[in-house]
Scaffold this motif. Structure first.
Motif, PDB file in Angstrom:
ATOM      1  N   ALA A 285       0.870  -1.172   0.000  1.00 16.99           N
ATOM      2  CA  ALA A 285       0.000   0.000   0.000  1.00 16.99           C
ATOM      3  C   ALA A 285       0.909   1.225   0.000  1.00 16.99           C
ATOM      4  O   ALA A 285       2.010   1.190   0.556  1.00 16.99           O
ATOM      5  CB  ALA A 285      -0.906   0.003   1.226  1.00 16.99           C
ATOM      6  N   GLY A 287       1.241   5.701   0.223  1.00 19.63           N
ATOM      7  CA  GLY A 287       0.576   6.917   0.639  1.00 19.63           C
ATOM      8  C   GLY A 287       1.481   8.132   0.666  1.00 19.63           C
ATOM      9  O   GLY A 287       2.712   8.003   0.694  1.00 19.63           O
ATOM     10  N   ASP A 335      -3.097   4.835  -2.149  1.00 22.49           N
ATOM     11  CA  ASP A 335      -4.054   4.351  -1.154  1.00 22.49           C
ATOM     12  C   ASP A 335      -4.455   5.454  -0.183  1.00 22.49           C
ATOM     13  O   ASP A 335      -5.586   5.466   0.305  1.00 22.49           O
ATOM     14  CB  ASP A 335      -3.443   3.179  -0.373  1.00 22.49           C
ATOM     15  N   VAL A 336      -3.518   6.354   0.093  1.00 18.47           N
ATOM     16  CA  VAL A 336      -3.782   7.487   0.981  1.00 18.47           C
ATOM     17  C   VAL A 336      -3.130   8.734   0.394  1.00 18.47           C
ATOM     18  O   VAL A 336      -1.969   8.709  -0.015  1.00 18.47           O
ATOM     19  CB  VAL A 336      -3.221   7.245   2.404  1.00 18.47           C
ATOM     20  N   LYS A 378     -13.378   5.175  -4.820  1.00 19.41           N
ATOM     21  CA  LYS A 378     -12.567   4.340  -3.939  1.00 19.41           C
ATOM     22  C   LYS A 378     -12.116   5.046  -2.655  1.00 19.41           C
ATOM     23  O   LYS A 378     -11.481   4.418  -1.804  1.00 19.41           O
ATOM     24  CB  LYS A 378     -11.325   3.845  -4.691  1.00 19.41           C
ATOM     25  N   TYR A 379     -12.420   6.348  -2.533  1.00 17.26           N
ATOM     26  CA  TYR A 379     -11.859   7.121  -1.428  1.00 17.26           C
ATOM     27  C   TYR A 379     -12.929   7.636  -0.469  1.00 17.26           C
ATOM     28  O   TYR A 379     -13.933   8.221  -0.899  1.00 17.26           O
ATOM     29  CB  TYR A 379     -11.073   8.329  -1.957  1.00 17.26           C
ATOM     30  N   ASN A 406     -11.640   0.946   2.502  1.00 18.57           N
ATOM     31  CA  ASN A 406     -11.513   1.924   1.422  1.00 18.57           C
ATOM     32  C   ASN A 406     -10.223   2.722   1.557  1.00 18.57           C
ATOM     33  O   ASN A 406      -9.516   2.649   2.563  1.00 18.57           O
ATOM     34  CB  ASN A 406     -12.712   2.883   1.442  1.00 18.57           C
ATOM     35  N   ARG A 407      -9.962   3.493   0.540  1.00 18.13           N
ATOM     36  CA  ARG A 407      -8.836   4.413   0.552  1.00 18.13           C
ATOM     37  C   ARG A 407      -9.239   5.702   1.276  1.00 18.13           C
ATOM     38  O   ARG A 407     -10.413   5.901   1.581  1.00 18.13           O
ATOM     39  CB  ARG A 407      -8.393   4.730  -0.870  1.00 18.13           C
ATOM     40  N   ARG A 470      -4.599  -1.768   5.141  1.00 15.83           N
ATOM     41  CA  ARG A 470      -4.736  -2.225   3.760  1.00 15.83           C
ATOM     42  C   ARG A 470      -3.690  -3.253   3.367  1.00 15.83           C
ATOM     43  O   ARG A 470      -3.897  -4.038   2.441  1.00 15.83           O
ATOM     44  CB  ARG A 470      -4.679  -1.031   2.804  1.00 15.83           C
TER      45      ARG A 470
END
Length: 549
Positions: A285, A287, A335-336, A378-379, A406-407, A470
């Protein structure tokens, strides 16, 4: 003697005037002395204790970056594989691979320093060695001199004049294996022209090539500079380009030298892959969190591709997995992503090309709606909400993202596009800045500007929580971007405050690591993308400003 006496008297009077007229920077009992130093320097256009740029008689004679060596601190592993006898700067062939040539004065058979691109290799090595959590912590614009100034202000004494130093959390932390080194940031070149609409480089090689002459700029960050114009690319005898944040961030994240303004594109205009994307393909993942706009140069280079750093909306599309000019089919997306730019609207922006959409400068309304889980995206979105406490908004979104798998996208900030500036006293009350002879009015924040926002520590911890939910393997960039903004404005109060704010975020990251499995599976690299040209000539002046215990 008369001229010198007059100048000293002017400085002293300016300091006293600034101190008496700076109620926003003081409590009733204890005035904020670093704010007063800044205000006095702006008023007098000079300061005995330091200056920005090559001219010691002017407090502000330079407003951009410099070619100085930049420190890097590692936690969880050492950096022996790239430093000392393994330095690329001891090897002409390795230098040629970096720059496409061997720049004059750059080969140094005794180099202890290494190259900025080696930070990419260290991250790659960490993942290959089995580290499950790799963190790149970037204090944008923070060189050794700014770090030392912040440490002196915090300690209340001048504790060191060379080396790693002490007085800040990242200088002092010994809870993990740690190492210290410094590297060259010079780019492949400056002066490359591009077409944003065609995503092409139109003059490969640019106008001024990079390199590092250690005999002019020093073989360690604290060594004296013998050619005052060299660090800013203006040496009459040996000019070398100094980097911008995009080229330098590309070096940190993708491991190449490139032209200034490039976002993960090489000197010829070809795509290169940042480590976040290669790790993501392997199941990590990924970010990014930043105290400045989400698609500014450093966070942009964590994930996107573009021929120019100012194509903000398209860069954000790459970050969030939306179709962009460079990737019409879209990337997987981070993802973030948590940062700033909220509320910054504009009707025109020629730098972003023909596909610019009026509205928010960094994120179109269409893209924001498309990524929202409420619309099938997705966020989970956390953004500055009038009347709501920022930390509560973020915390609720984190909980929802984790619960629903979720993201997370977080969007905050004030009128300048960044988080409220924290000053050296820990408050949010900056004083005026200066560039050359032009005074820049201090930013002023409402109570809502502070309460509705979050800080970098909260951003970083939130990102780690979601990333860890995640995957058991993740990569994170944390950017303290306002060190750079403060330094561009020649503001020592904001610069020290920004370092302290970032240092607090580092403490938050370390606390989370210690409470979630420790350092065995973690590698953290803390550094900067480049420096400025701050020169602290009387460090004791900052020591006197520390609060009394």
């Amino acid at each position: 003697m008369h001229t010198h006496f007059h100048r000293i008297l002017t400085l002293q009077l300016a300091f006293l005037v600034a101190l008496s007229l700076a109620p926003r920077s003081a409590t009733a009992q204890t005035p904020d002395p670093i704010a007063a130093l800044q205000a006095a320097a702006v008023e007098a256009r000079a300061a005995d204790w330091g200056h920005w740029g090559p001219d010691p008689d002017s407090y502000s004679s330079w407003r951009s970056h410099s070619n100085r060596l930049i420190p890097v601190y590692s936690f969880g592993m050492d950096m022996k594989s790239v430093s000392g006898e393994n330095s690329v700067y001891r090897d002409a062939a390795a230098i040629e691979r970096l720059y496409g040539q061997v720049p004059d004065g750059t080969l140094n058979p005794a180099a202890e320093y290494f190259d900025q691109t080696d930070v990419y290799r260290l991250q790659k090595s960490a993942a290959e060695a089995g580290k499950k959590r790799v963190i790149l912590f970037v204090f944008d614009g923070m060189d050794w001199h700014t770090t030392r100034a912040a440490a002196i202000a915090k300690l209340g004494k001048v504790a060191y004049s060379e080396g790693r130093g002490e007085g800040l959390a990242f200088l002092d932390y010994r809870g993990a294996k740690t190492d210290y080194g410094y590297f060259v940031t010079s780019p492949h070149n400056d002066g490359t022209s591009v077409s944003v609409d065609k995503q092409r480089v139109t003059n490969p090689g640019g106008k001024l090539r990079g390199g590092y002459d250690f005999q002019r700029c020093g073989d360690a960050p604290w060594k004296p500079i013998t050619d005052a114009e060299y660090p800013i690319g203006k040496s009459k005898e040996q000019p070398h380009a100094y980097t911008d944040s995009a080229s330098s961030a590309t070096s940190l994240t993708a491991g190449i030298k490139t032209y200034n303004n490039s976002v993960n594109v090489d000197a010829m205009g070809r795509e290169v892959l940042p480590i976040a994307r290669t790790l993501q393909e392997d199941g990590f993942a990924v970010g990014v969190v930043t105290s400045v706009p989400i698609s500014h140069a450093t966070p942009a280079c964590a994930y996107a591709n573009n021929v120019h750093r100012n194509d903000y909306q398209d860069i954000t599309r790459d970050q969030l997995g939306r179709p962009s000019i460079y990737h019409p089919g879209g990337l997987p997306g981070l993802d973030v992503l948590i940062g700033c730019g909220w509320g910054i609207d504009t009707e025109k922006d020629g730098a972003q090309g023909k596909n610019f959409v009026p509205g928010n400068k960094y994120l179109t309304e269409e893209d924001l709606k498309a990524i929202d889980v409420a619309n099938g995206g997705k966020y989970v979105i956390a953004q500055r909400t009038p009347g709501s406490e920022g930390p509560e908004v973020l915390s609720a979104a984190v909980a929802k993202a984790i619960a629903d798998k979720n993201r997370l996208f977080g969007y905050f900030g004030v009128g300048g596009g960044h988080l409220p500036y924290q000053t050296a006293d820990g408050k949010y009350d900056p004083v005026a800045s200066i560039g050359g002879s032009k005074v820049q009015k201090a930013e002023a924040y409402s109570e809502a500007d502070v309460s509705e926002n979050i800080n970098l520590r909260q951003m970083a911890v939130a990102a780690m929580e979601v990333l860890d939910s995640r995957s058991d393997r993740w990569w994170l960039m944390v950017e303290s971007g306002d060190v750079d903004w403060a330094s561009h404005s020649n503001n020592i109060d904001n610069a020290i405050g920004a370092v302290h704010s970032g240092d607090d975020a580092f403490e938050g990251v370390v606390k989370w690591i210690e409470e979630n499995g420790g350092w065995e599976d973690t590698a953290l690299f803390l550094t900067s993308d480049h420096g400025h040209y701050f020169q602290l000539t009387q460090p004791e002046a900052l020591a006197k400003t520390a609060p009394t215990p």
